[in-house]
Design a protein around this motif. Structure first.
Motif, PDB file in Angstrom:
ATOM      1  N   ARG A 252       1.204   6.544   1.770  1.00  0.00           N
ATOM      2  CA  ARG A 252       0.186   5.572   1.366  1.00  0.00           C
ATOM      3  C   ARG A 252      -0.700   6.202   0.288  1.00  0.00           C
ATOM      4  O   ARG A 252      -1.344   7.219   0.515  1.00  0.00           O
ATOM      5  CB  ARG A 252      -0.652   5.104   2.561  1.00  0.00           C
ATOM      6  CG  ARG A 252       0.140   4.232   3.516  1.00  0.00           C
ATOM      7  CD  ARG A 252      -0.733   3.283   4.311  1.00  0.00           C
ATOM      8  NE  ARG A 252       0.110   2.372   5.096  1.00  0.00           N
ATOM      9  CZ  ARG A 252       0.602   1.235   4.626  1.00  0.00           C
ATOM     10  NH1 ARG A 252       0.321   0.854   3.401  1.00  0.00           N
ATOM     11  NH2 ARG A 252       1.360   0.473   5.392  1.00  0.00           N
ATOM     12  N   GLU A 253      -0.725   5.561  -0.878  1.00  0.00           N
ATOM     13  CA  GLU A 253      -1.463   6.128  -1.997  1.00  0.00           C
ATOM     14  C   GLU A 253      -2.969   6.195  -1.732  1.00  0.00           C
ATOM     15  O   GLU A 253      -3.676   6.978  -2.350  1.00  0.00           O
ATOM     16  CB  GLU A 253      -1.192   5.319  -3.264  1.00  0.00           C
ATOM     17  CG  GLU A 253       0.192   5.534  -3.833  1.00  0.00           C
ATOM     18  CD  GLU A 253       0.316   5.015  -5.248  1.00  0.00           C
ATOM     19  OE1 GLU A 253      -0.108   5.720  -6.190  1.00  0.00           O
ATOM     20  OE2 GLU A 253       0.832   3.901  -5.406  1.00  0.00           O
ATOM     21  N   SER A 254      -3.449   5.372  -0.805  1.00  0.00           N
ATOM     22  CA  SER A 254      -4.871   5.433  -0.463  1.00  0.00           C
ATOM     23  C   SER A 254      -5.232   6.761   0.167  1.00  0.00           C
ATOM     24  O   SER A 254      -6.408   7.109   0.267  1.00  0.00           O
ATOM     25  CB  SER A 254      -5.231   4.292   0.494  1.00  0.00           C
ATOM     26  OG  SER A 254      -4.469   4.381   1.701  1.00  0.00           O
TER      27      SER A 254
ATOM     28  N   ARG B 101      -3.501   8.936   8.693  1.00  0.00           N
ATOM     29  CA  ARG B 101      -4.700   9.779   8.645  1.00  0.00           C
ATOM     30  C   ARG B 101      -4.640  10.844   9.737  1.00  0.00           C
ATOM     31  O   ARG B 101      -5.054  11.987   9.539  1.00  0.00           O
ATOM     32  CB  ARG B 101      -5.952   8.930   8.795  1.00  0.00           C
ATOM     33  CG  ARG B 101      -6.308   8.119   7.565  1.00  0.00           C
ATOM     34  CD  ARG B 101      -7.671   7.483   7.693  1.00  0.00           C
ATOM     35  NE  ARG B 101      -7.954   6.629   6.553  1.00  0.00           N
ATOM     36  CZ  ARG B 101      -8.378   7.067   5.371  1.00  0.00           C
ATOM     37  NH1 ARG B 101      -8.574   8.372   5.196  1.00  0.00           N
ATOM     38  NH2 ARG B 101      -8.607   6.235   4.380  1.00  0.00           N
TER      39      ARG B 101
ATOM     40  N   GLU C 124      -2.132   3.082   8.117  1.00  0.00           N
ATOM     41  CA  GLU C 124      -3.043   4.062   7.555  1.00  0.00           C
ATOM     42  C   GLU C 124      -3.702   4.912   8.646  1.00  0.00           C
ATOM     43  O   GLU C 124      -3.894   6.119   8.472  1.00  0.00           O
ATOM     44  CB  GLU C 124      -4.111   3.364   6.709  1.00  0.00           C
ATOM     45  CG  GLU C 124      -5.027   4.323   5.990  1.00  0.00           C
ATOM     46  CD  GLU C 124      -5.847   3.667   4.911  1.00  0.00           C
ATOM     47  OE1 GLU C 124      -7.012   4.081   4.736  1.00  0.00           O
ATOM     48  OE2 GLU C 124      -5.341   2.737   4.251  1.00  0.00           O
TER      49      GLU C 124
ATOM     50  N   SER D  91      -3.256  13.234  -6.788  1.00  0.00           N
ATOM     51  CA  SER D  91      -2.639  12.161  -7.568  1.00  0.00           C
ATOM     52  C   SER D  91      -1.510  12.645  -8.462  1.00  0.00           C
ATOM     53  O   SER D  91      -0.628  11.860  -8.827  1.00  0.00           O
ATOM     54  CB  SER D  91      -3.702  11.443  -8.400  1.00  0.00           C
ATOM     55  OG  SER D  91      -4.338  12.336  -9.298  1.00  0.00           O
TER      56      SER D  91
ATOM     57  N   SER E 126      -4.151   9.743  -1.004  1.00  0.00           N
ATOM     58  CA  SER E 126      -3.765  10.781  -1.965  1.00  0.00           C
ATOM     59  C   SER E 126      -4.894  11.760  -2.243  1.00  0.00           C
ATOM     60  O   SER E 126      -4.985  12.332  -3.321  1.00  0.00           O
ATOM     61  CB  SER E 126      -3.294  10.143  -3.275  1.00  0.00           C
ATOM     62  OG  SER E 126      -4.323   9.356  -3.846  1.00  0.00           O
TER      63      SER E 126
ATOM     64  N   GLY F 127       0.797  -1.217   0.000  1.00  0.00           N
ATOM     65  CA  GLY F 127       0.000   0.000   0.000  1.00  0.00           C
ATOM     66  C   GLY F 127       0.829   1.267   0.000  1.00  0.00           C
ATOM     67  O   GLY F 127       0.288   2.364  -0.173  1.00  0.00           O
TER      68      GLY F 127
END
Length: 494
Positions: free
Chosen positions: A404-406, A392, A388, A417, A408, A155
């Motif tokens: 973590r690209e989640s 956050r 994550e 992105s 972005s 991730g």
């Protein structure tokens, strides 16, 4: 060593920001001058960690004291410590302030000294220190705890982990929960007003400059209008030719850092192109937002000093701080009737290395000392930092991009992105130079470039004088045995 100073953005009408002085975040490969060798290091400990991996049990009764390097104790607990202790109540922290590594000697040797004397379990490093300690065999190989199955490496943004492995000689000796990169911001309102097609992903520097040149030199109100502006933290006009040179893979220093190579034909051509862009108004001449307060801090004005923020430039090259500044200034722009729509796309590409970014930095890399007696607890902390949930929480206070690209998506649902679509170019790392050179060079380069823009000096003559003065300074400082990375325009970040 000067690195990793934290700061808070104050969104007030005056847009003043107090920053601690000496906030340099060096990056890149080491040179032979300090014993690290050039390029990616070869780890001294090729064998994997001998002990079978055993994760720390949060319910374990044994109390553990974990020594952690960080900017300061209060900052550590605010950013990571308090949340970690809620999960691992038997762990106690001893915070070793990074200021201890900022002695008068060579930046790398000062860091090594603190590691020897203070024996931290968790190290916080920049790219230079990470590469050197990996080559020393001083860092714990993280492949084994990662393979234990309790960590989601997939991730993480591949650009971060790929760079860490490259600088670790193919192995992962550290993790970074944040990174710094740049994107191309554009004023959609101005593009629509003047009928210019908006920028697209994959544009080169030549494309961006050509697009910039399609805008008039003044808007309908007679105010100066530019096609391109540099970042909110840009402090000098030399930053444009330097960015162009980096994108074109130009080498600025001789291999032994004994002289600059600015008198090379390719550098002169790049410099002349930048001066021409400034003279005809295609590019806005940067106005430094930083003003010394006389007490070791700086005030920062992020309003009208920046042409893009003020709506007087069609495009800007900047990091995440530009997004926060635009959002913070929106109310003021509306009150002045100067609100505009904006968007962003990827940073200008390198034709020889498409898909890679020259502007990419890992300023805060967490690693574990190779011989730490608390490796399991240290890994539990690293895993916590890079989960994550923790990221956050960090998103509310950091002005850097999350690994973590989640995550972005920025504040207010902004799409980030564009910062994740390019991977770092490991060849773009600037070299080491004698300590004190960077600051002195910035002053010399600014004076010569300002004279060239004003027409008081021909660009060729300005380059010749800068070449001689910089090379003389390198020879003068070269015998000190103290080094720093040449990090032009990188020593103050939001």
């Amino acid at each position: 060593m000067k690195a990793w100073k934290r700061s808070k953005l104050v969104a007030a009408s005056a847009m003043l920001l107090a920053l601690a002085a000496g906030c340099e975040s060096p990056r890149g490969a080491l040179q032979d001058a300090v014993g690290g060798g050039a390029g990616s290091p070869k780890p001294a400990n090729d064998a994997p960690n001998a002990e079978p991996w055993k994760s720390l049990d949060p319910a374990a009764a044994e109390e553990i004291t974990l020594k952690v390097m960080y900017a300061s104790e209060p900052a550590f607990y605010e950013d990571y410590g308090n949340l970690f202790l809620s999960k691992y109540p038997k762990v106690e922290f001893q915070v070793i302030a990074l200021s201890e590594t900022r002695g008068e000697g060579d930046q790398l040797e000062e860091f090594r000294r603190v590691v020897r004397e203070r024996q931290p379990d968790v190290l916080l490093m920049n790219e230079t220190v990470y590469a050197a300690l990996a080559a020393d065999g001083a860092l714990y190989d993280l492949e084994m705890p990662i393979r234990s199955g309790d960590f989601d490496e997939e991730g993480l943004f591949p650009g971060v982990t790929d760079m860490l492995r490259a600088k670790g000689g193919g192995k992962l000796y550290g993790l970074s929960d944040t990174f710094r990169s740049k994107a191309l911001y554009y004023n959609r309102t101005l593009f629509e007003t003047y009928g210019v097609p908006t920028p697209t992903e994959g544009m080169t520097w030549e494309d961006v400059l050509a697009l910039s040149n399609r805008f008039p030199s003044a808007n309908d109100a007679g105010e100066p209008l530019h096609g391109l502006s540099l970042g909110t933290a840009a402090r000098g006009a030399f930053e444009l030719p330097y960015a162009l040179g980096r994108a074109r893979q130009l080498t600025m220093f001789a291999p032994d850092a004994s002289a600059t190579l600015l008198d090379a034909p390719a550098w002169l051509e790049t410099y002349e192109e930048a001066i021409a862009a400034y003279r005809d108004g295609t590019a806005a001449v940067p106005v430094s937002p930083f003003a010394a307060n006389g007490d070791g801090t700086y005030s920062v004005s992020l309003g009208d000093n920046n042409a893009f923020v003020a709506g007087r430039a069609a495009m800007a090259l900047d990091d995440l701080s530009m997004m926060h500044t635009l959002d913070a200034m929106e109310r003021i722009r509306k009150e002045r009737g100067k609100s505009f729509d904006w968007d962003l796309t990827t940073y200008p590409a390198q034709p020889e290395r498409p898909g890679t970014a020259t502007e990419f930095e890992l300023a805060s890399i967490f690693g574990i000392r190779a011989d730490s007696p608390n490796a399991a607890a240290a890994w539990a902390f690293l895993r916590h930092v890079h989960e994550e949930e923790t990221m956050r929480s960090r998103a509310r206070s950091t002005f850097e991009l999350l690994s973590r690209e989640s995550l972005s998506i920025g504040r207010g649902g902004r799409d980030l992105s564009a910062f994740y679509r390019l991977t770092p170019d490991p060849t773009a790392a600037p070299p080491l130079v004698p300590k004190g050179f960077t600051t002195a060079f910035e002053a010399m380069a600014e004076a010569e470039t300002a004279a060239a823009i004003a027409g008081d000096t021909a660009p060729e003559e300005a380059v010749k004088r800068l070449q001689k003065a910089a090379s003389d300074l390198l020879r003068e400082l070269g015998g000190s045995g103290r080094f720093e990375e040449f990090a032009l325009g990188r020593d103050m970040y939001l």
